[in-house]
Design a protein around this motif. Structure first.
Motif, PDB file in Angstrom:
ATOM      1  N   UNK A  66      -2.900 -21.659  42.483  1.00 18.31           N
ATOM      2  CA  UNK A  66      -3.705 -21.456  41.271  1.00 18.31           C
ATOM      3  C   UNK A  66      -4.889 -22.417  41.199  1.00 18.31           C
ATOM      4  N   UNK A  67      -4.588 -23.704  41.412  1.00 17.86           N
ATOM      5  CA  UNK A  67      -5.597 -24.737  41.162  1.00 17.86           C
ATOM      6  C   UNK A  67      -6.313 -25.214  42.431  1.00 17.86           C
ATOM      7  N   UNK A  68      -5.729 -24.927  43.584  1.00 19.99           N
ATOM      8  CA  UNK A  68      -6.199 -25.529  44.832  1.00 19.99           C
ATOM      9  C   UNK A  68      -5.226 -26.653  45.176  1.00 19.99           C
ATOM     10  N   UNK A  69      -5.034 -26.807  46.472  1.00 17.74           N
ATOM     11  CA  UNK A  69      -3.989 -27.714  46.942  1.00 17.74           C
ATOM     12  C   UNK A  69      -4.125 -29.123  46.359  1.00 17.74           C
ATOM     13  N   UNK A  70      -3.117 -29.509  45.592  1.00 18.41           N
ATOM     14  CA  UNK A  70      -3.069 -30.865  45.043  1.00 18.41           C
ATOM     15  C   UNK A  70      -3.999 -31.122  43.871  1.00 18.41           C
ATOM     16  N   UNK A  71      -4.741 -30.105  43.455  1.00 20.01           N
ATOM     17  CA  UNK A  71      -5.727 -30.320  42.381  1.00 20.01           C
ATOM     18  C   UNK A  71      -5.123 -30.054  40.997  1.00 20.01           C
ATOM     19  N   UNK A  72      -3.969 -30.593  40.776  1.00 20.38           N
ATOM     20  CA  UNK A  72      -3.317 -30.403  39.475  1.00 20.38           C
ATOM     21  C   UNK A  72      -2.412 -31.591  39.223  1.00 20.38           C
ATOM     22  N   UNK A  73      -2.062 -31.763  37.958  1.00 17.63           N
ATOM     23  CA  UNK A  73      -1.231 -32.892  37.590  1.00 17.63           C
ATOM     24  C   UNK A  73      -0.035 -32.359  36.818  1.00 17.63           C
ATOM     25  N   UNK A  74       1.134 -32.722  37.254  1.00 20.36           N
ATOM     26  CA  UNK A  74       2.330 -32.208  36.585  1.00 20.36           C
ATOM     27  C   UNK A  74       2.457 -32.800  35.183  1.00 20.36           C
ATOM     28  N   UNK A  75       2.896 -31.963  34.257  1.00 28.47           N
ATOM     29  CA  UNK A  75       3.122 -32.411  32.877  1.00 28.47           C
ATOM     30  C   UNK A  75       4.617 -32.710  32.721  1.00 28.47           C
ATOM     31  N   UNK A  76       4.964 -33.928  32.299  1.00 27.30           N
ATOM     32  CA  UNK A  76       6.388 -34.226  32.126  1.00 27.30           C
ATOM     33  C   UNK A  76       6.996 -33.358  31.030  1.00 27.30           C
ATOM     34  N   UNK A  77       8.217 -32.920  31.257  1.00 24.77           N
ATOM     35  CA  UNK A  77       8.869 -32.023  30.303  1.00 24.77           C
ATOM     36  C   UNK A  77      10.036 -32.739  29.612  1.00 24.77           C
ATOM     37  N   UNK A  78      10.303 -32.356  28.371  1.00 16.97           N
ATOM     38  CA  UNK A  78      11.358 -33.060  27.631  1.00 16.97           C
ATOM     39  C   UNK A  78      12.761 -32.733  28.143  1.00 16.97           C
ATOM     40  N   UNK A  79      13.648 -33.678  27.969  1.00 16.66           N
ATOM     41  CA  UNK A  79      15.069 -33.433  28.256  1.00 16.66           C
ATOM     42  C   UNK A  79      15.660 -32.598  27.132  1.00 16.66           C
ATOM     43  N   UNK A  80      16.661 -31.852  27.465  1.00 15.25           N
ATOM     44  CA  UNK A  80      17.353 -31.084  26.430  1.00 15.25           C
ATOM     45  C   UNK A  80      18.849 -31.353  26.515  1.00 15.25           C
ATOM     46  N   UNK A 115      -4.843 -28.663  35.012  1.00 15.00           N
ATOM     47  CA  UNK A 115      -5.904 -28.722  36.002  1.00 15.00           C
ATOM     48  C   UNK A 115      -7.075 -27.896  35.512  1.00 15.00           C
ATOM     49  N   UNK A 116      -7.873 -27.441  36.444  1.00 18.21           N
ATOM     50  CA  UNK A 116      -9.030 -26.633  36.057  1.00 18.21           C
ATOM     51  C   UNK A 116      -9.092 -25.386  36.923  1.00 18.21           C
ATOM     52  N   UNK A 117      -9.479 -24.309  36.288  1.00 14.99           N
ATOM     53  CA  UNK A 117      -9.747 -23.087  37.049  1.00 14.99           C
ATOM     54  C   UNK A 117     -11.135 -22.633  36.634  1.00 14.99           C
ATOM     55  N   UNK A 118     -12.038 -22.528  37.601  1.00 17.25           N
ATOM     56  CA  UNK A 118     -13.413 -22.123  37.313  1.00 17.25           C
ATOM     57  C   UNK A 118     -14.051 -22.992  36.249  1.00 17.25           C
ATOM     58  N   UNK A 119     -13.820 -24.292  36.347  1.00 19.60           N
ATOM     59  CA  UNK A 119     -14.444 -25.219  35.402  1.00 19.60           C
ATOM     60  C   UNK A 119     -13.856 -25.220  33.998  1.00 19.60           C
ATOM     61  N   UNK A 120     -12.775 -24.491  33.807  1.00 15.06           N
ATOM     62  CA  UNK A 120     -12.165 -24.453  32.474  1.00 15.06           C
ATOM     63  C   UNK A 120     -10.820 -25.157  32.526  1.00 15.06           C
ATOM     64  N   UNK A 121     -10.538 -25.873  31.446  1.00 15.54           N
ATOM     65  CA  UNK A 121      -9.261 -26.586  31.392  1.00 15.54           C
ATOM     66  C   UNK A 121      -8.108 -25.591  31.259  1.00 15.54           C
ATOM     67  N   UNK A 122      -7.096 -25.833  32.033  1.00 12.94           N
ATOM     68  CA  UNK A 122      -5.960 -24.917  32.046  1.00 12.94           C
ATOM     69  C   UNK A 122      -4.649 -25.704  32.057  1.00 12.94           C
ATOM     70  N   UNK A 123      -3.686 -25.238  31.258  1.00 18.16           N
ATOM     71  CA  UNK A 123      -2.312 -25.694  31.390  1.00 18.16           C
ATOM     72  C   UNK A 123      -1.532 -24.513  31.963  1.00 18.16           C
ATOM     73  N   UNK A 124      -0.859 -24.735  33.065  1.00 12.02           N
ATOM     74  CA  UNK A 124      -0.115 -23.644  33.695  1.00 12.02           C
ATOM     75  C   UNK A 124       1.383 -23.918  33.635  1.00 12.02           C
ATOM     76  N   UNK A 125       2.119 -22.839  33.387  1.00 13.57           N
ATOM     77  CA  UNK A 125       3.577 -22.894  33.387  1.00 13.57           C
ATOM     78  C   UNK A 125       4.048 -21.970  34.490  1.00 13.57           C
ATOM     79  N   UNK A 126       4.926 -22.463  35.330  1.00  6.03           N
ATOM     80  CA  UNK A 126       5.425 -21.616  36.405  1.00  6.03           C
ATOM     81  C   UNK A 126       6.944 -21.590  36.351  1.00  6.03           C
ATOM     82  N   UNK A 127       7.467 -20.391  36.432  1.00  6.15           N
ATOM     83  CA  UNK A 127       8.907 -20.212  36.338  1.00  6.15           C
ATOM     84  C   UNK A 127       9.449 -19.979  37.746  1.00  6.15           C
ATOM     85  N   UNK A 128      10.525 -20.678  38.071  1.00  5.51           N
ATOM     86  CA  UNK A 128      11.069 -20.608  39.420  1.00  5.51           C
ATOM     87  C   UNK A 128      12.315 -19.722  39.455  1.00  5.51           C
TER      88      UNK A 128
END
Lengths: 298, 333
Positions: A66-80, A115-128
């Motif tokens: 989505x963002x390009x290799x390594x061009x993103x920063x993981x967002x820490x997620x809360x414990x449940x 990260x950014x996609x096409x110069x726009x700020x993006x938060x991405x969620x990916x389900x495994x």
């Protein structure tokens, strides 16, 4: 970085530990044609075989795509709270969690990054899907809320890449409650006038389809993904007839007006960039800087 | 107390006593009346014993009891001037979900709910309470109507789930359910959801995303039917008893987990033994809930729903296993 990463590619794949769950093989069999495809070629083609089969990816691979290799920063997620029902079938739910954690190296099925996609700020969620069938439980629900809140706080678009069998049975009503919870999170993104885009991948069904997967401003489906509310087997049992080939596939959903487009994985980032550029014109960098300058001069 | 047309397996001892009573009464005579009242007492005690410790699977059977009051009975018992409004304006009128305008104890409301039907003919007509996309689109339409005219919404949930059909899939069952959840949550007016029988999965939550969510004492609410869970987890639908247990589907468990706000007590022996009392208790609970929400603005109502659903799983459960590593965004400024 270690000595393994510096090896030539051929040698590397012999040593490299596979993270997509299907073994440490050099060659991967195409599910469509049976053709053997060299792993490094697959990696270069975003895990799409020459015949066009879109293989499943790990969340990390997806973020790279989505963002390009390594061009993103993981967002820490809360414990449940883990296993609120003390659920057990043939196996204890906690043991299933342990096994999935060992297999995927992740705490649960959702990963969030910015990260950014096409110069726009993006938060991405990916389900495994490899983590308990990508099932929606409390962890995934909290992840969704966190990602949506991050998007609102950062004025970023929210993009969700779905892959799930539905709500997590082992959490029963707690799983079910993630449907309204995720819908509320989406509404907050929409009320902030930020785009919410869904990328539907193989397979997505059940409670996930009946909540956040179908409420996007734009729905993009990967080719030939199985997308359904009720799985084909259950429908066939209910109506006692065989479903036609292609039923509940991306192309079928497109034909029936449920998704905006079916898009090759390779083309998704570009498509997203075009959409985001038009939905988020104010985030175009040069304009923003010039406006900020003008305001500063005033 | 009405004698039910059907006895559930675990009600056998009561059924035997009640048959005996009926036989004695038929025979008549002076000695009989004393005997009958003794047996009545015994039967009542037996019933109380059984119903005070129903297992989740037994509750599932009570929740599905054919004589249990349904949507139509609640509307008749609680509302005047019901004006049924049909159709989704897009494709068809789904009879599994019924709705319309009504006066609930004098107050104009929109009432929506699943209707399972009572006999073979009506069950088929109402598709056993299993909604198609059009039913949920009708619900959305009616909720929008309620919002526009400032009317509270009362939703009565009683479904084993949305209908797993071919046509429904083609016409966007998932999207229809998602939109219905969204409509509940975004509504400008108060919404009260009561699970009166079965609360099955997405088909239930699509109408149960209100400001207050209540359940009747012997109603059930779960992510999948016990049979469905059993066939997936054990590959054997007959093990539904085990999954009913494991999934914690009873009103009592869900109140404890703070997934629902209140349990509405049923008459002794279940709602089907005394529908009138059951219906009026549901009415009282709805009235009380509506009163508590009546001064809230549309934004306050939406915020209340957000707080309500966000709190689920965060409050009232033992703390997370590892040290809290909640993201900064989570903390309120």
């Amino acid at each position: 970085m270690n000595w393994l990463t510096n090896l030539p590619p051929g040698l590397k794949s012999i040593f490299a530990k596979s993270d997509d769950g299907d073994g440490d093989t050099l060659w991967v069999k195409c599910p469509k044609t049976g053709e053997l495809v060299y792993r490094d070629d697959l990696e270069a083609s975003m895990w799409v075989t020459p015949s066009g089969a879109h293989l499943r990816m790990t969340p990390t691979q997806r973020m790279d795509a989505l963002f390009g290799k390594g061009l993103w920063k993981e967002i820490p997620l809360p414990d449940v709270v883990q296993d609120p029902l003390k659920f057990k079938d043939d196996k204890k739910y906690v043991d299933r969690l342990k096994a999935s954690r060992a297999k995927t190296g992740r705490t649960d099925c959702m990963m969030a990054a910015q990260g950014e996609i096409g110069n726009r700020k993006v938060v991405a969620l990916v389900q495994d899907f490899a983590f308990m069938g990508g099932s929606l439980g409390m962890a995934a629900g909290e992840a969704f809320i966190t990602a949506a809140e991050t998007a609102v706080a950062r004025k970023a678009a929210l993009i969700c890449v779905t892959a799930s069998g539905g709500a997590r049975m082992q959490e029963s009503a707690f799983g079910l409650m993630q449907m309204p919870r995720s819908v509320i999170a989406i509404e907050d993104v929409k009320r902030a006038k930020l785009p919410y885009i869904v990328i539907l991948t193989d397979p997505t069904s059940g409670g996930v389809m009946a909540s956040y997967a179908m409420l996007g401003d734009v729905h993009i489906a990967e080719p030939d993904a199985m997308l359904a509310f009720t799985g084909a087997r259950v429908i066939e049992q209910t109506i006692r007839e065989k479903l036609p080939a292609g039923f509940q596939r991306s192309e079928f959903l497109h034909e029936r007006g449920q998704v905006d487009m079916v898009c090759h994985r390779r083309d998704i980032p570009e498509k997203l960039a075009s959409i985001l550029e038009m939905l988020m014109p104010e985030q175009q960098r040069p304009r923003r800087t010039s406006r900020a300058k003008a305001e500063a001069e005033r | 107390m009405a004698t039910p047309s059907t006895y559930l397996d675990f009600e056998r001892p009561v059924a035997d006593l009640e048959t005996k009573i009926a036989e004695l009464q038929e025979a008549g005579g002076s000695v009989v009346s004393e005997e009958v009242s003794k047996l009545r007492e015994k039967s009542a005690k037996q019933l109380k014993d059984i119903y005070s410790k129903l297992s989740p699977w037994q509750k599932t059977q009570v929740a599905r009891h054919p004589d249990r009051p349904h949507f139509a009975d609640y509307v008749e018992g609680l509302c005047d001037d019901f004006v049924q409004l049909d159709g989704d304006r897009k494709f068809m009128n789904d009879e599994a979900i019924i709705g319309g305008l009504a006066k609930f104890r004098g107050q104009p409301v929109v009432v929506i709910g699943h209707e399972k039907g009572r006999d073979t003919q009506t069950r088929i007509k109402h598709n056993f309470g299993m909604g198609r996309p059009e039913g949920y689109r009708k619900a959305v339409r009616l909720m929008e109507l309620a919002g526009r005219f400032g009317l509270p919404v009362i939703a009565l949930v009683d479904t084993s789930g949305a209908f797993p059909g071919k046509g429904g899939e083609e016409r966007g069952q998932a999207e229809a359910l998602a939109r219905s959840i969204e409509a509940c949550l975004m509504l400008d007016t108060p919404m009260i959801s009561v699970i009166v029988g079965e609360g099955g999965s997405g088909g239930a939550v699509a109408l149960a995303s209100g400001n207050r969510v209540m359940m009747m004492e012997h109603a059930i609410y779960s992510v999948i039917s016990p049979e469905g869970a059993a066939s997936i987890l054990f590959r054997d639908a007959k093990r539904a008893k085990d999954t009913a247990e494991a999934m914690k589907i009873t009103a009592q468990d869900l109140e404890k987990f703070r997934i629902i706000d209140a349990v509405i007590p049923e008459p002794m022996g279940g709602a089907h033994r005394d529908p009138k009392t059951a219906i009026s208790r549901v009415g009282d609970a709805i009235e009380k809930a509506l009163k508590s929400l009546k001064d809230m603005s549309p934004d306050e109502l939406r915020d209340q729903r957000k707080q309500r659903f966000y709190a689920i799983g965060r409050d009232g459960l033992p703390a997370a296993a590892s040290a809290a590593t909640r993201t900064p965004q989570r903390k309120k400024p």
